[in-house]
Design an enzyme around this catalytic site. Structure first.
Site: not given
Ligand SMILES: Cc1cc2nc3c(=O)[nH]c(=O)nc-3n(C[C@H](O)[C@H](O)[C@H](O)COP(=O)(O)OP(=O)(O)OC[C@H]3O[C@@H](n4cnc5c(N)ncnc54)[C@H](O)[C@@H]3O)c2cc1C
Length: 380
Positions: A281, A135, A340, A244
Protein backbone atom coordinates in the site's frame (compact mmCIF):
# COMPACT_ATOMS: atom_id res chain seq x y z
CA UNK A 1 -16.10 23.44 -18.55
CA UNK A 2 -12.66 23.54 -20.14
CA UNK A 3 -10.64 20.33 -20.41
CA UNK A 4 -7.09 19.68 -21.64
CA UNK A 5 -8.61 18.58 -24.95
CA UNK A 6 -9.54 22.20 -25.61
CA UNK A 7 -5.95 23.37 -25.43
CA UNK A 8 -4.82 21.10 -28.26
CA UNK A 9 -6.49 20.77 -31.66
CA UNK A 10 -5.68 18.96 -34.89
CA UNK A 11 -2.65 21.09 -35.79
CA UNK A 12 -1.15 20.44 -32.34
CA UNK A 13 -1.74 16.71 -32.76
CA UNK A 14 0.02 16.68 -36.13
CA UNK A 15 2.93 18.71 -34.75
CA UNK A 16 3.19 16.34 -31.77
CA UNK A 17 3.47 13.39 -34.16
CA UNK A 18 6.14 15.19 -36.19
CA UNK A 19 8.27 16.10 -33.17
CA UNK A 20 7.79 12.68 -31.60
CA UNK A 21 8.95 10.98 -34.82
CA UNK A 22 11.93 13.34 -34.97
CA UNK A 23 12.85 12.51 -31.37
CA UNK A 24 12.51 8.75 -31.98
CA UNK A 25 14.62 8.81 -35.16
CA UNK A 26 17.17 11.59 -34.67
CA UNK A 27 17.66 11.82 -30.90
CA UNK A 28 16.67 8.71 -28.92
CA UNK A 29 19.22 6.32 -30.47
CA UNK A 30 22.08 8.70 -29.61
CA UNK A 31 21.07 10.10 -26.22
CA UNK A 32 23.54 8.02 -24.17
CA UNK A 33 26.44 8.88 -26.47
CA UNK A 34 25.69 12.62 -26.50
CA UNK A 35 25.15 12.71 -22.76
CA UNK A 36 28.57 11.13 -22.25
CA UNK A 37 30.37 13.42 -24.72
CA UNK A 38 28.61 16.50 -23.31
CA UNK A 39 27.44 17.69 -26.70
CA UNK A 40 25.15 16.78 -29.59
CA UNK A 41 26.14 17.23 -33.25
CA UNK A 42 25.65 20.67 -34.76
CA UNK A 43 23.76 19.12 -37.65
CA UNK A 44 20.87 18.37 -35.27
CA UNK A 45 19.95 22.06 -35.49
CA UNK A 46 19.63 21.76 -39.28
CA UNK A 47 17.63 18.53 -39.04
CA UNK A 48 15.30 20.10 -36.47
CA UNK A 49 14.82 23.11 -38.73
CA UNK A 50 14.06 20.87 -41.71
CA UNK A 51 11.07 19.37 -39.92
CA UNK A 52 9.94 22.87 -38.93
CA UNK A 53 10.69 22.52 -35.25
CA UNK A 54 12.95 25.54 -34.75
CA UNK A 55 10.55 28.13 -36.11
CA UNK A 56 7.40 27.16 -34.25
CA UNK A 57 5.75 30.26 -32.80
CA UNK A 58 7.92 32.76 -34.74
CA UNK A 59 6.52 35.21 -37.31
CA UNK A 60 6.54 34.03 -40.92
CA UNK A 61 8.27 37.28 -41.93
CA UNK A 62 11.40 35.95 -40.24
CA UNK A 63 11.17 32.36 -41.57
CA UNK A 64 9.07 31.15 -38.65
CA UNK A 65 5.76 29.34 -38.42
CA UNK A 66 3.19 31.65 -36.90
CA UNK A 67 1.30 29.47 -34.44
CA UNK A 68 -0.25 29.73 -30.99
CA UNK A 69 1.66 29.12 -27.78
CA UNK A 70 0.40 25.56 -27.38
CA UNK A 71 2.38 24.51 -30.44
CA UNK A 72 5.52 25.54 -28.58
CA UNK A 73 4.23 23.69 -25.52
CA UNK A 74 3.97 20.59 -27.72
CA UNK A 75 7.56 21.02 -28.99
CA UNK A 76 8.86 21.43 -25.43
CA UNK A 77 6.95 18.38 -24.17
CA UNK A 78 8.06 16.10 -26.98
CA UNK A 79 11.72 17.21 -26.88
CA UNK A 80 11.75 16.66 -23.11
CA UNK A 81 10.43 13.17 -23.83
CA UNK A 82 13.81 12.43 -25.43
CA UNK A 83 14.80 11.80 -21.81
CA UNK A 84 17.62 14.35 -21.99
CA UNK A 85 16.84 17.81 -20.66
CA UNK A 86 20.23 18.88 -21.99
CA UNK A 87 19.33 18.14 -25.60
CA UNK A 88 16.01 19.96 -25.24
CA UNK A 89 17.70 22.98 -23.64
CA UNK A 90 20.64 23.12 -26.05
CA UNK A 91 18.62 22.65 -29.21
CA UNK A 92 16.15 25.30 -28.10
CA UNK A 93 18.61 27.88 -26.71
CA UNK A 94 17.26 30.22 -29.37
CA UNK A 95 13.93 30.23 -27.51
CA UNK A 96 15.56 32.51 -24.93
CA UNK A 97 18.04 34.24 -27.27
CA UNK A 98 15.67 35.37 -30.03
CA UNK A 99 12.67 36.87 -28.19
CA UNK A 100 14.62 40.01 -27.12
CA UNK A 101 15.54 40.52 -30.79
CA UNK A 102 11.89 40.13 -31.72
CA UNK A 103 10.82 42.52 -28.96
CA UNK A 104 13.45 45.24 -29.41
CA UNK A 105 15.18 44.71 -32.75
CA UNK A 106 14.53 46.70 -35.91
CA UNK A 107 13.63 44.99 -39.20
CA UNK A 108 17.21 44.90 -40.39
CA UNK A 109 18.38 43.21 -37.17
CA UNK A 110 15.53 40.71 -37.25
CA UNK A 111 16.30 39.80 -40.85
CA UNK A 112 20.01 39.46 -40.11
CA UNK A 113 19.81 37.40 -36.94
CA UNK A 114 16.55 35.42 -36.81
CA UNK A 115 16.13 33.47 -40.10
CA UNK A 116 19.61 31.84 -40.06
CA UNK A 117 18.86 30.47 -36.57
CA UNK A 118 15.41 29.19 -37.50
CA UNK A 119 16.99 27.49 -40.55
CA UNK A 120 19.42 25.75 -38.18
CA UNK A 121 22.45 27.39 -39.78
CA UNK A 122 23.40 29.53 -36.81
CA UNK A 123 23.26 28.96 -33.06
CA UNK A 124 22.00 31.64 -30.69
CA UNK A 125 22.59 31.92 -26.94
CA UNK A 126 21.40 34.30 -24.24
CA UNK A 127 24.03 35.89 -22.00
CA UNK A 128 22.75 37.45 -18.81
CA UNK A 129 24.35 35.60 -15.89
CA UNK A 130 27.78 36.73 -14.72
CA UNK A 131 30.26 35.11 -12.33
CA UNK A 132 29.27 37.76 -9.77
CA UNK A 133 25.58 36.84 -9.85
CA UNK A 134 22.59 35.74 -11.88
CA UNK A 135 19.53 36.65 -9.84
CA UNK A 136 20.50 40.28 -9.39
CA UNK A 137 20.16 41.20 -13.06
CA UNK A 138 20.08 44.91 -12.25
CA UNK A 139 23.67 44.60 -11.01
CA UNK A 140 25.23 43.42 -14.30
CA UNK A 141 28.86 44.48 -14.58
CA UNK A 142 29.92 43.63 -18.13
CA UNK A 143 30.46 47.11 -19.49
CA UNK A 144 29.99 48.47 -23.01
CA UNK A 145 31.54 51.87 -23.67
CA UNK A 146 30.62 53.77 -26.81
CA UNK A 147 33.50 54.50 -29.19
CA UNK A 148 32.24 56.06 -32.44
CA UNK A 149 30.23 53.46 -34.37
CA UNK A 150 31.18 50.71 -31.89
CA UNK A 151 30.84 49.67 -28.28
CA UNK A 152 33.95 48.34 -26.56
CA UNK A 153 32.77 45.50 -24.31
CA UNK A 154 34.68 44.11 -21.32
CA UNK A 155 33.48 41.55 -18.80
CA UNK A 156 32.47 37.92 -18.35
CA UNK A 157 29.36 35.76 -18.59
CA UNK A 158 28.86 32.31 -17.14
CA UNK A 159 26.57 29.26 -17.35
CA UNK A 160 25.55 30.22 -20.88
CA UNK A 161 23.61 27.43 -22.61
CA UNK A 162 25.02 26.74 -26.11
CA UNK A 163 27.71 29.29 -25.26
CA UNK A 164 30.60 27.06 -26.40
CA UNK A 165 29.52 27.05 -30.03
CA UNK A 166 27.00 29.86 -30.42
CA UNK A 167 27.45 32.13 -33.44
CA UNK A 168 26.07 35.03 -31.47
CA UNK A 169 25.04 35.84 -27.93
CA UNK A 170 22.14 38.16 -27.12
CA UNK A 171 23.91 39.85 -24.26
CA UNK A 172 22.95 42.12 -21.39
CA UNK A 173 25.64 44.79 -20.83
CA UNK A 174 25.95 47.95 -18.82
CA UNK A 175 25.98 51.08 -20.94
CA UNK A 176 24.97 53.56 -18.26
CA UNK A 177 24.06 54.25 -14.66
CA UNK A 178 23.66 51.67 -11.92
CA UNK A 179 20.47 49.59 -11.81
CA UNK A 180 18.16 48.40 -14.58
CA UNK A 181 18.10 51.70 -16.42
CA UNK A 182 21.79 51.39 -17.27
CA UNK A 183 21.49 47.98 -18.96
CA UNK A 184 21.26 47.47 -22.71
CA UNK A 185 20.96 44.40 -24.88
CA UNK A 186 23.20 43.81 -27.87
CA UNK A 187 24.03 40.99 -30.21
CA UNK A 188 27.66 40.00 -29.75
CA UNK A 189 28.99 37.90 -32.61
CA UNK A 190 31.29 35.28 -31.18
CA UNK A 191 33.90 35.53 -33.94
CA UNK A 192 34.73 39.10 -32.87
CA UNK A 193 38.34 39.50 -31.63
CA UNK A 194 38.53 39.54 -27.82
CA UNK A 195 35.57 37.16 -27.39
CA UNK A 196 36.62 33.78 -26.01
CA UNK A 197 35.03 30.73 -24.43
CA UNK A 198 37.11 30.63 -21.25
CA UNK A 199 35.66 27.37 -19.97
CA UNK A 200 33.28 24.58 -20.90
CA UNK A 201 31.48 23.92 -17.61
CA UNK A 202 30.88 20.42 -16.19
CA UNK A 203 27.46 19.94 -14.65
CA UNK A 204 25.28 17.76 -12.41
CA UNK A 205 22.69 17.28 -15.16
CA UNK A 206 21.81 18.51 -18.65
CA UNK A 207 25.06 16.86 -19.76
CA UNK A 208 24.31 16.98 -23.49
CA UNK A 209 23.96 20.77 -23.53
CA UNK A 210 27.17 22.75 -23.69
CA UNK A 211 27.39 25.39 -21.00
CA UNK A 212 30.05 28.06 -21.20
CA UNK A 213 31.91 30.69 -19.31
CA UNK A 214 32.64 33.58 -21.68
CA UNK A 215 35.32 36.25 -21.54
CA UNK A 216 35.11 39.59 -23.29
CA UNK A 217 38.26 41.74 -23.56
CA UNK A 218 37.97 44.93 -25.62
CA UNK A 219 35.39 43.31 -27.92
CA UNK A 220 34.33 45.89 -30.53
CA UNK A 221 30.61 45.43 -31.13
CA UNK A 222 29.03 47.56 -33.89
CA UNK A 223 26.54 50.04 -32.42
CA UNK A 224 24.06 48.76 -35.00
CA UNK A 225 23.95 45.49 -32.99
CA UNK A 226 22.33 47.22 -30.02
CA UNK A 227 18.71 46.13 -29.57
CA UNK A 228 16.46 49.11 -28.92
CA UNK A 229 17.73 52.20 -27.20
CA UNK A 230 20.38 52.39 -24.51
CA UNK A 231 18.85 51.21 -21.22
CA UNK A 232 16.05 49.30 -22.95
CA UNK A 233 17.13 45.85 -21.72
CA UNK A 234 14.49 45.67 -19.00
CA UNK A 235 11.61 45.58 -21.48
CA UNK A 236 13.35 42.99 -23.71
CA UNK A 237 14.21 40.73 -20.79
CA UNK A 238 10.81 40.92 -19.12
CA UNK A 239 9.32 39.90 -22.44
CA UNK A 240 11.58 36.85 -22.32
CA UNK A 241 11.04 35.76 -18.77
CA UNK A 242 7.32 35.04 -19.01
CA UNK A 243 7.79 32.55 -21.85
CA UNK A 244 11.01 31.09 -20.47
CA UNK A 245 9.24 30.35 -17.19
CA UNK A 246 6.36 28.74 -19.01
CA UNK A 247 8.71 26.43 -20.95
CA UNK A 248 10.55 25.48 -17.78
CA UNK A 249 7.21 24.67 -16.10
CA UNK A 250 6.28 22.51 -19.11
CA UNK A 251 9.67 20.76 -18.95
CA UNK A 252 9.18 20.15 -15.23
CA UNK A 253 5.70 18.68 -15.70
CA UNK A 254 6.89 16.43 -18.53
CA UNK A 255 9.96 15.28 -16.60
CA UNK A 256 7.74 14.45 -13.62
CA UNK A 257 5.24 12.63 -15.86
CA UNK A 258 8.07 10.51 -17.29
CA UNK A 259 9.38 9.70 -13.81
CA UNK A 260 5.85 8.65 -12.84
CA UNK A 261 5.46 6.43 -15.91
CA UNK A 262 8.84 4.77 -15.29
CA UNK A 263 7.83 4.17 -11.67
CA UNK A 264 4.44 2.68 -12.57
CA UNK A 265 6.11 0.24 -14.95
CA UNK A 266 8.87 -0.66 -12.54
CA UNK A 267 6.61 -1.06 -9.52
CA UNK A 268 4.33 -3.37 -11.49
CA UNK A 269 7.21 -5.58 -12.65
CA UNK A 270 9.58 -5.68 -9.68
CA UNK A 271 8.88 -8.19 -6.94
CA UNK A 272 9.82 -8.09 -3.26
CA UNK A 273 8.69 -10.45 -0.53
CA UNK A 274 6.80 -12.51 -3.11
CA UNK A 275 4.64 -9.75 -4.58
CA UNK A 276 5.02 -6.82 -6.99
CA UNK A 277 5.94 -3.48 -5.42
CA UNK A 278 2.42 -2.32 -6.25
CA UNK A 279 1.25 -4.98 -3.79
CA UNK A 280 2.44 -2.71 -0.96
CA UNK A 281 0.00 0.00 0.00
CA UNK A 282 2.84 2.39 0.77
CA UNK A 283 4.08 2.11 -2.84
CA UNK A 284 0.60 2.42 -4.30
CA UNK A 285 -0.05 5.55 -2.30
CA UNK A 286 3.32 7.00 -3.24
CA UNK A 287 2.43 6.47 -6.92
CA UNK A 288 -0.95 8.10 -6.36
CA UNK A 289 0.65 11.12 -4.65
CA UNK A 290 2.99 11.48 -7.63
CA UNK A 291 0.11 11.20 -10.11
CA UNK A 292 -1.96 13.81 -8.25
CA UNK A 293 0.91 16.31 -8.18
CA UNK A 294 1.72 15.88 -11.86
CA UNK A 295 -1.91 16.18 -12.94
CA UNK A 296 -2.59 19.30 -10.87
CA UNK A 297 0.63 20.99 -11.95
CA UNK A 298 0.13 20.27 -15.64
CA UNK A 299 -3.45 21.51 -15.63
CA UNK A 300 -2.49 24.73 -13.84
CA UNK A 301 0.36 25.34 -16.29
CA UNK A 302 -1.90 24.77 -19.30
CA UNK A 303 -4.47 27.15 -17.84
CA UNK A 304 -1.85 29.87 -17.40
CA UNK A 305 -0.51 29.23 -20.91
CA UNK A 306 -4.03 29.73 -22.27
CA UNK A 307 -4.28 33.05 -20.46
CA UNK A 308 -0.85 34.16 -21.75
CA UNK A 309 -2.07 33.19 -25.22
CA UNK A 310 -5.11 35.42 -24.60
CA UNK A 311 -2.62 38.22 -23.75
CA UNK A 312 -3.62 38.45 -20.09
CA UNK A 313 -0.92 39.61 -17.68
CA UNK A 314 0.22 36.43 -15.97
CA UNK A 315 3.45 37.51 -14.26
CA UNK A 316 2.25 36.36 -10.83
CA UNK A 317 0.64 33.13 -12.06
CA UNK A 318 3.51 32.03 -14.30
CA UNK A 319 5.88 32.58 -11.37
CA UNK A 320 3.55 30.38 -9.29
CA UNK A 321 3.51 27.74 -12.04
CA UNK A 322 7.31 27.70 -12.13
CA UNK A 323 7.59 27.40 -8.35
CA UNK A 324 4.99 24.63 -8.17
CA UNK A 325 5.95 22.57 -11.21
CA UNK A 326 9.69 22.55 -10.48
CA UNK A 327 9.05 21.64 -6.84
CA UNK A 328 6.75 18.75 -7.73
CA UNK A 329 9.25 17.65 -10.39
CA UNK A 330 12.00 17.40 -7.75
CA UNK A 331 9.67 15.53 -5.39
CA UNK A 332 8.33 13.14 -8.02
CA UNK A 333 11.81 12.37 -9.36
CA UNK A 334 13.06 11.79 -5.82
CA UNK A 335 10.19 9.36 -5.16
CA UNK A 336 10.80 7.66 -8.52
CA UNK A 337 14.42 6.89 -7.62
CA UNK A 338 13.26 5.60 -4.23
CA UNK A 339 10.72 3.26 -5.84
CA UNK A 340 13.46 1.92 -8.13
CA UNK A 341 15.66 1.14 -5.12
CA UNK A 342 19.35 0.71 -6.02
CA UNK A 343 18.50 0.53 -9.71
CA UNK A 344 17.22 4.11 -9.53
CA UNK A 345 20.81 5.10 -8.81
CA UNK A 346 22.13 3.30 -11.89
CA UNK A 347 22.80 4.98 -15.22
CA UNK A 348 20.85 2.32 -17.16
CA UNK A 349 17.59 3.47 -15.60
CA UNK A 350 16.00 6.65 -17.01
CA UNK A 351 14.97 7.95 -13.55
CA UNK A 352 18.63 8.46 -12.64
CA UNK A 353 18.98 11.13 -15.35
CA UNK A 354 15.50 12.57 -14.78
CA UNK A 355 16.47 13.11 -11.13
CA UNK A 356 19.71 14.94 -12.06
CA UNK A 357 18.12 16.93 -14.89
CA UNK A 358 15.26 18.02 -12.65
CA UNK A 359 17.50 19.95 -10.27
CA UNK A 360 18.26 22.87 -12.62
CA UNK A 361 14.61 23.66 -13.25
CA UNK A 362 14.03 25.49 -9.96
CA UNK A 363 17.27 27.47 -10.50
CA UNK A 364 17.46 28.48 -14.20
CA UNK A 365 15.24 31.19 -15.65
CA UNK A 366 14.83 32.75 -12.20
CA UNK A 367 15.22 30.77 -8.99
CA UNK A 368 12.31 29.67 -6.82
CA UNK A 369 13.32 32.33 -4.27
CA UNK A 370 13.22 35.07 -6.92
CA UNK A 371 9.82 33.78 -8.13
CA UNK A 372 8.56 34.04 -4.55
CA UNK A 373 9.88 37.61 -4.30
CA UNK A 374 7.94 38.48 -7.46
CA UNK A 375 4.77 36.83 -6.14
CA UNK A 376 5.13 38.46 -2.71
CA UNK A 377 5.28 41.92 -4.28
CA UNK A 378 2.01 41.17 -6.04
CA UNK A 379 0.05 39.69 -3.16
CA UNK A 380 1.27 41.69 -0.17
C1 LIG B 1 22.59 24.43 -16.64
C2 LIG B 1 22.41 25.91 -16.56
C3 LIG B 1 22.11 26.63 -17.71
C4 LIG B 1 21.99 28.02 -17.66
N1 LIG B 1 21.78 28.73 -18.82
C5 LIG B 1 21.83 30.07 -18.80
C6 LIG B 1 21.78 30.84 -20.02
O1 LIG B 1 21.64 30.30 -21.11
N2 LIG B 1 21.89 32.18 -19.94
C7 LIG B 1 22.05 32.84 -18.75
O2 LIG B 1 22.16 34.06 -18.76
N3 LIG B 1 22.09 32.15 -17.58
C8 LIG B 1 21.99 30.80 -17.57
N4 LIG B 1 22.06 30.08 -16.40
C9 LIG B 1 22.21 30.81 -15.14
C10 LIG B 1 20.96 30.85 -14.27
O3 LIG B 1 20.00 31.68 -14.86
C11 LIG B 1 21.40 31.31 -12.88
O4 LIG B 1 22.14 30.24 -12.29
C12 LIG B 1 20.26 31.72 -11.99
O5 LIG B 1 19.63 32.87 -12.47
C13 LIG B 1 20.73 31.99 -10.55
O6 LIG B 1 21.83 32.85 -10.53
P1 LIG B 1 23.15 32.43 -9.71
O7 LIG B 1 23.52 31.07 -10.10
O8 LIG B 1 24.17 33.50 -9.88
O9 LIG B 1 22.69 32.39 -8.20
P2 LIG B 1 22.59 33.63 -7.19
O10 LIG B 1 21.88 34.74 -7.84
O11 LIG B 1 23.94 33.90 -6.63
O12 LIG B 1 21.68 33.00 -6.05
C14 LIG B 1 22.19 32.09 -5.07
C15 LIG B 1 21.06 31.71 -4.13
O13 LIG B 1 20.60 32.90 -3.46
C16 LIG B 1 19.21 33.06 -3.67
N5 LIG B 1 18.88 34.48 -3.81
C17 LIG B 1 19.47 35.41 -4.61
N6 LIG B 1 18.86 36.59 -4.48
C18 LIG B 1 17.85 36.42 -3.60
C19 LIG B 1 16.84 37.27 -3.07
N7 LIG B 1 16.71 38.54 -3.45
N8 LIG B 1 15.97 36.75 -2.17
C20 LIG B 1 16.07 35.45 -1.77
N9 LIG B 1 17.00 34.60 -2.24
C21 LIG B 1 17.88 35.07 -3.15
C22 LIG B 1 18.93 32.32 -4.98
O14 LIG B 1 17.57 31.98 -5.08
C23 LIG B 1 19.85 31.14 -4.83
O15 LIG B 1 19.23 30.17 -4.02
C24 LIG B 1 22.13 28.70 -16.42
C25 LIG B 1 22.39 27.96 -15.26
C26 LIG B 1 22.55 26.59 -15.32
C27 LIG B 1 22.89 25.86 -14.05
Amino acid sequence: MQTTIDYFGESHRILRQTVSRFVQKEIKPYVEEWEETGEFPRELFVKAAEVGLMGVCYPEDWSGIDTDLFHEVVVTEELTRSGSGGIAAGLMSHSIALPPILALGNSEQKLRFIPPVLRGEKIAALGITEPGGGSDVANIRTRAVRDGDYYVVNGAKTMITSGCRADFVTMAVRTGETGYKGISLMVVETGTPGFTVSKKLRKMGWWASDTAELSLVDVRVPAENRLGGEGAAFYGLMHNFQKERLYIAVMANTTAQMALEESLNYAGAREAFGRPLTGFQVTRHKLVDMAVLVEVSREFTYRIAAKIQAEENMVKEISMAKVFSTDICDRVCHAAVQIHGGYGYMREYPVERLYRDSRILSIGGGTTEIMKEIISKMIL
